[in-house]
Design a protein around this motif. Structure first.
Motif, PDB file in Angstrom:
ATOM      1  N   THR A 127      33.470  43.638  33.726  1.00  0.00           N
ATOM      2  CA  THR A 127      32.927  43.339  32.401  1.00  0.00           C
ATOM      3  C   THR A 127      31.405  43.301  32.457  1.00  0.00           C
ATOM      4  O   THR A 127      30.822  43.084  33.520  1.00  0.00           O
ATOM      5  N   ARG A 128      30.793  43.513  31.298  1.00  0.00           N
ATOM      6  CA  ARG A 128      29.353  43.303  31.192  1.00  0.00           C
ATOM      7  C   ARG A 128      29.117  41.808  31.357  1.00  0.00           C
ATOM      8  O   ARG A 128      29.914  40.990  30.912  1.00  0.00           O
ATOM      9  N   CYS A 129      28.020  41.480  31.991  1.00  0.00           N
ATOM     10  CA  CYS A 129      27.773  40.082  32.324  1.00  0.00           C
ATOM     11  C   CYS A 129      26.294  39.769  32.146  1.00  0.00           C
ATOM     12  O   CYS A 129      25.446  40.437  32.730  1.00  0.00           O
ATOM     13  N   LYS A 130      26.025  38.778  31.355  1.00  0.00           N
ATOM     14  CA  LYS A 130      24.648  38.333  31.166  1.00  0.00           C
ATOM     15  C   LYS A 130      24.392  37.219  32.174  1.00  0.00           C
ATOM     16  O   LYS A 130      24.899  36.107  32.041  1.00  0.00           O
ATOM     17  N   SER A 131      23.698  37.550  33.253  1.00  0.00           N
ATOM     18  CA  SER A 131      23.345  36.556  34.274  1.00  0.00           C
ATOM     19  C   SER A 131      22.188  37.105  35.085  1.00  0.00           C
ATOM     20  O   SER A 131      21.813  38.260  34.946  1.00  0.00           O
ATOM     21  N   GLY A 132      21.637  36.298  35.931  1.00  0.00           N
ATOM     22  CA  GLY A 132      20.543  36.743  36.772  1.00  0.00           C
ATOM     23  C   GLY A 132      21.012  37.504  37.998  1.00  0.00           C
ATOM     24  O   GLY A 132      20.209  37.899  38.835  1.00  0.00           O
ATOM     25  N   LYS A 133      22.307  37.734  38.118  1.00  0.00           N
ATOM     26  CA  LYS A 133      22.862  38.353  39.318  1.00  0.00           C
ATOM     27  C   LYS A 133      23.138  39.836  39.164  1.00  0.00           C
ATOM     28  O   LYS A 133      23.331  40.540  40.144  1.00  0.00           O
ATOM     29  N   GLY A 134      23.227  40.324  37.935  1.00  0.00           N
ATOM     30  CA  GLY A 134      23.523  41.728  37.673  1.00  0.00           C
ATOM     31  C   GLY A 134      23.972  41.883  36.238  1.00  0.00           C
ATOM     32  O   GLY A 134      24.186  40.897  35.532  1.00  0.00           O
ATOM     33  N   ASP A 135      24.091  43.119  35.782  1.00  0.00           N
ATOM     34  CA  ASP A 135      24.494  43.379  34.399  1.00  0.00           C
ATOM     35  C   ASP A 135      26.006  43.494  34.238  1.00  0.00           C
ATOM     36  O   ASP A 135      26.510  43.506  33.118  1.00  0.00           O
ATOM     37  N   HIS A 136      26.723  43.628  35.350  1.00  0.00           N
ATOM     38  CA  HIS A 136      28.177  43.758  35.314  1.00  0.00           C
ATOM     39  C   HIS A 136      28.781  42.894  36.422  1.00  0.00           C
ATOM     40  O   HIS A 136      28.172  42.697  37.476  1.00  0.00           O
ATOM     41  N   PHE A 137      29.979  42.407  36.149  1.00  0.00           N
ATOM     42  CA  PHE A 137      30.689  41.565  37.111  1.00  0.00           C
ATOM     43  C   PHE A 137      32.096  42.118  37.275  1.00  0.00           C
ATOM     44  O   PHE A 137      32.767  42.444  36.294  1.00  0.00           O
ATOM     45  N   THR A 138      32.533  42.233  38.526  1.00  0.00           N
ATOM     46  CA  THR A 138      33.854  42.794  38.825  1.00  0.00           C
ATOM     47  C   THR A 138      34.599  41.883  39.789  1.00  0.00           C
ATOM     48  O   THR A 138      34.007  41.368  40.747  1.00  0.00           O
ATOM     49  N   ILE A 139      35.882  41.712  39.524  1.00  0.00           N
ATOM     50  CA  ILE A 139      36.778  41.009  40.451  1.00  0.00           C
ATOM     51  C   ILE A 139      37.875  41.974  40.859  1.00  0.00           C
ATOM     52  O   ILE A 139      38.503  42.600  40.004  1.00  0.00           O
ATOM     53  N   ALA A 140      38.078  42.093  42.158  1.00  0.00           N
ATOM     54  CA  ALA A 140      39.212  42.857  42.685  1.00  0.00           C
ATOM     55  C   ALA A 140      40.097  41.884  43.447  1.00  0.00           C
ATOM     56  O   ALA A 140      39.621  41.112  44.282  1.00  0.00           O
ATOM     57  N   LEU A 141      41.377  41.889  43.142  1.00  0.00           N
ATOM     58  CA  LEU A 141      42.365  41.038  43.813  1.00  0.00           C
ATOM     59  C   LEU A 141      43.388  41.939  44.472  1.00  0.00           C
ATOM     60  O   LEU A 141      43.909  42.868  43.837  1.00  0.00           O
ATOM     61  N   ARG A 142      43.660  41.669  45.730  1.00  0.00           N
ATOM     62  CA  ARG A 142      44.720  42.416  46.418  1.00  0.00           C
ATOM     63  C   ARG A 142      45.578  41.451  47.211  1.00  0.00           C
ATOM     64  O   ARG A 142      45.070  40.610  47.950  1.00  0.00           O
ATOM     65  N   LEU A 143      46.885  41.577  47.030  1.00  0.00           N
ATOM     66  CA  LEU A 143      47.822  40.799  47.828  1.00  0.00           C
ATOM     67  C   LEU A 143      47.914  41.482  49.185  1.00  0.00           C
ATOM     68  O   LEU A 143      48.099  42.694  49.251  1.00  0.00           O
ATOM     69  N   THR A 144      47.779  40.719  50.232  1.00  0.00           N
ATOM     70  CA  THR A 144      47.665  41.304  51.567  1.00  0.00           C
ATOM     71  C   THR A 144      48.797  40.899  52.489  1.00  0.00           C
ATOM     72  O   THR A 144      48.607  40.776  53.689  1.00  0.00           O
ATOM     73  N   ARG A 145      49.962  40.702  51.939  1.00  0.00           N
ATOM     74  CA  ARG A 145      51.103  40.328  52.787  1.00  0.00           C
ATOM     75  C   ARG A 145      51.417  41.456  53.756  1.00  0.00           C
ATOM     76  O   ARG A 145      51.413  42.626  53.389  1.00  0.00           O
ATOM     77  N   GLU A 146      51.715  41.072  54.964  1.00  0.00           N
ATOM     78  CA  GLU A 146      52.037  42.057  56.000  1.00  0.00           C
ATOM     79  C   GLU A 146      53.420  42.657  55.795  1.00  0.00           C
ATOM     80  O   GLU A 146      54.321  41.995  55.315  1.00  0.00           O
ATOM     81  N   GLY A 147      53.562  43.916  56.141  1.00  0.00           N
ATOM     82  CA  GLY A 147      54.883  44.527  56.207  1.00  0.00           C
ATOM     83  C   GLY A 147      55.348  45.295  54.995  1.00  0.00           C
ATOM     84  O   GLY A 147      56.068  46.260  55.128  1.00  0.00           O
ATOM     85  N   SER A 148      54.961  44.884  53.788  1.00  0.00           N
ATOM     86  CA  SER A 148      55.441  45.600  52.612  1.00  0.00           C
ATOM     87  C   SER A 148      54.518  45.360  51.435  1.00  0.00           C
ATOM     88  O   SER A 148      53.711  44.442  51.439  1.00  0.00           O
ATOM     89  N   VAL A 149      54.650  46.200  50.442  1.00  0.00           N
ATOM     90  CA  VAL A 149      53.883  46.035  49.218  1.00  0.00           C
ATOM     91  C   VAL A 149      54.647  45.084  48.300  1.00  0.00           C
ATOM     92  O   VAL A 149      55.786  45.367  47.938  1.00  0.00           O
ATOM     93  N   PRO A 150      54.038  43.961  47.956  1.00  0.00           N
ATOM     94  CA  PRO A 150      54.730  43.067  47.034  1.00  0.00           C
ATOM     95  C   PRO A 150      54.713  43.660  45.626  1.00  0.00           C
ATOM     96  O   PRO A 150      53.689  44.122  45.161  1.00  0.00           O
ATOM     97  N   HIS A 151      55.818  43.686  44.977  1.00  0.00           N
ATOM     98  CA  HIS A 151      55.912  44.217  43.624  1.00  0.00           C
ATOM     99  C   HIS A 151      55.820  43.047  42.646  1.00  0.00           C
ATOM    100  O   HIS A 151      56.828  42.566  42.139  1.00  0.00           O
ATOM    101  N   LEU A 152      54.599  42.600  42.422  1.00  0.00           N
ATOM    102  CA  LEU A 152      54.358  41.418  41.601  1.00  0.00           C
ATOM    103  C   LEU A 152      53.427  41.735  40.430  1.00  0.00           C
ATOM    104  O   LEU A 152      52.578  40.934  40.052  1.00  0.00           O
ATOM    105  N   ARG A 153      53.580  42.909  39.859  1.00  0.00           N
ATOM    106  CA  ARG A 153      52.691  43.376  38.790  1.00  0.00           C
ATOM    107  C   ARG A 153      52.597  42.358  37.641  1.00  0.00           C
ATOM    108  O   ARG A 153      51.495  42.016  37.218  1.00  0.00           O
ATOM    109  N   SER A 154      53.702  41.878  37.114  1.00  0.00           N
ATOM    110  CA  SER A 154      53.630  40.960  35.970  1.00  0.00           C
ATOM    111  C   SER A 154      52.997  39.631  36.368  1.00  0.00           C
ATOM    112  O   SER A 154      52.233  39.046  35.594  1.00  0.00           O
ATOM    113  N   GLU A 155      53.245  39.142  37.580  1.00  0.00           N
ATOM    114  CA  GLU A 155      52.647  37.898  38.052  1.00  0.00           C
ATOM    115  C   GLU A 155      51.139  38.066  38.243  1.00  0.00           C
ATOM    116  O   GLU A 155      50.352  37.183  37.912  1.00  0.00           O
TER     117      GLU A 155
END
Length: 180
Positions: free
Chosen positions: A131-159
């Motif tokens: 998103t666009r972000c009004k702050s002294g840190k930058g004009d845009h802010f991004t969050i990336a979240l990744r589930l990192t469980r070992e062994g398989s891809v968790p299918h937790l899209r709705s969660e």
């Protein structure tokens, strides 16, 4: 004592043993944290992603909350469970471009667009929102979240979607980022 009385007594003993075992398991169940990587979260949103059975801990990069990029890893016991990447940057980005499963940091399985913030992508194992972000840190802010469980891809899209819909605006508030 008849056979039937012995059987009833053994059944009662087995039932009591089961109850005792269940209650001892529940005391080993770890407590769900009240915040994740500096942002308050509700138990109902984070528990499906963490599934805490042991102590939950965090580890984050130096320079946390400063301009640029920072990360935070959430572990359950010794297993890294969630990885967050927080970025402040001058230009907008296309989350779908960074959602490719080949990307080692933010790669998502089966990514698709999501309506959140200015632009977002969601996958079976995480999400990216910017998103666009009004702050002294930058004009845009991004969050990336990744589930990192070992062994398989968790299918937790709705969660993941429910979590990100609450976490993104709460984190923007926590880091002092206001949408222009």
């Amino acid at each position: 004592m008849t056979f039937k009385q012995k059987l009833t007594g053994l059944s009662a003993l087995a039932a009591l043993s089961s109850i005792a075992a269940l209650s001892s398991c529940s005391t080993q169940h770890a407590e769900t944290p009240k915040s994740i990587c500096g942002t308050k979260v509700t138990k109902a949103l984070i528990e499906p992603l963490l599934k805490p059975t042991e102590k939950v801990s965090e580890w984050h990069s130096a320079g946390w909350g400063e301009p640029g990029s920072a990360w935070c890893i959430v572990s359950v016991g010794n297993d890294r469970t969630l990885r967050f990447q927080f970025s402040w940057h001058p230009d907008s980005i296309d989350p779908l471009k960074f959602a490719s499963p080949d990307d080692s940091v933010t790669g998502l399985w089966d990514p698709s667009p999501m309506h959140l913030a200015d632009s977002a992508a969601i996958g079976d194992n995480g999400a990216i929102a910017t998103t666009r972000c009004k702050s002294g840190k930058g004009d845009h802010f991004t969050i990336a979240l990744r589930l990192t469980r070992e062994g398989s891809v968790p299918h937790l899209r709705s969660e993941v979607e429910q979590f990100m819909r609450a976490y993104m605006p709460a984190t923007m508030n926590a880091v002092g980022c206001t949408h222009p």
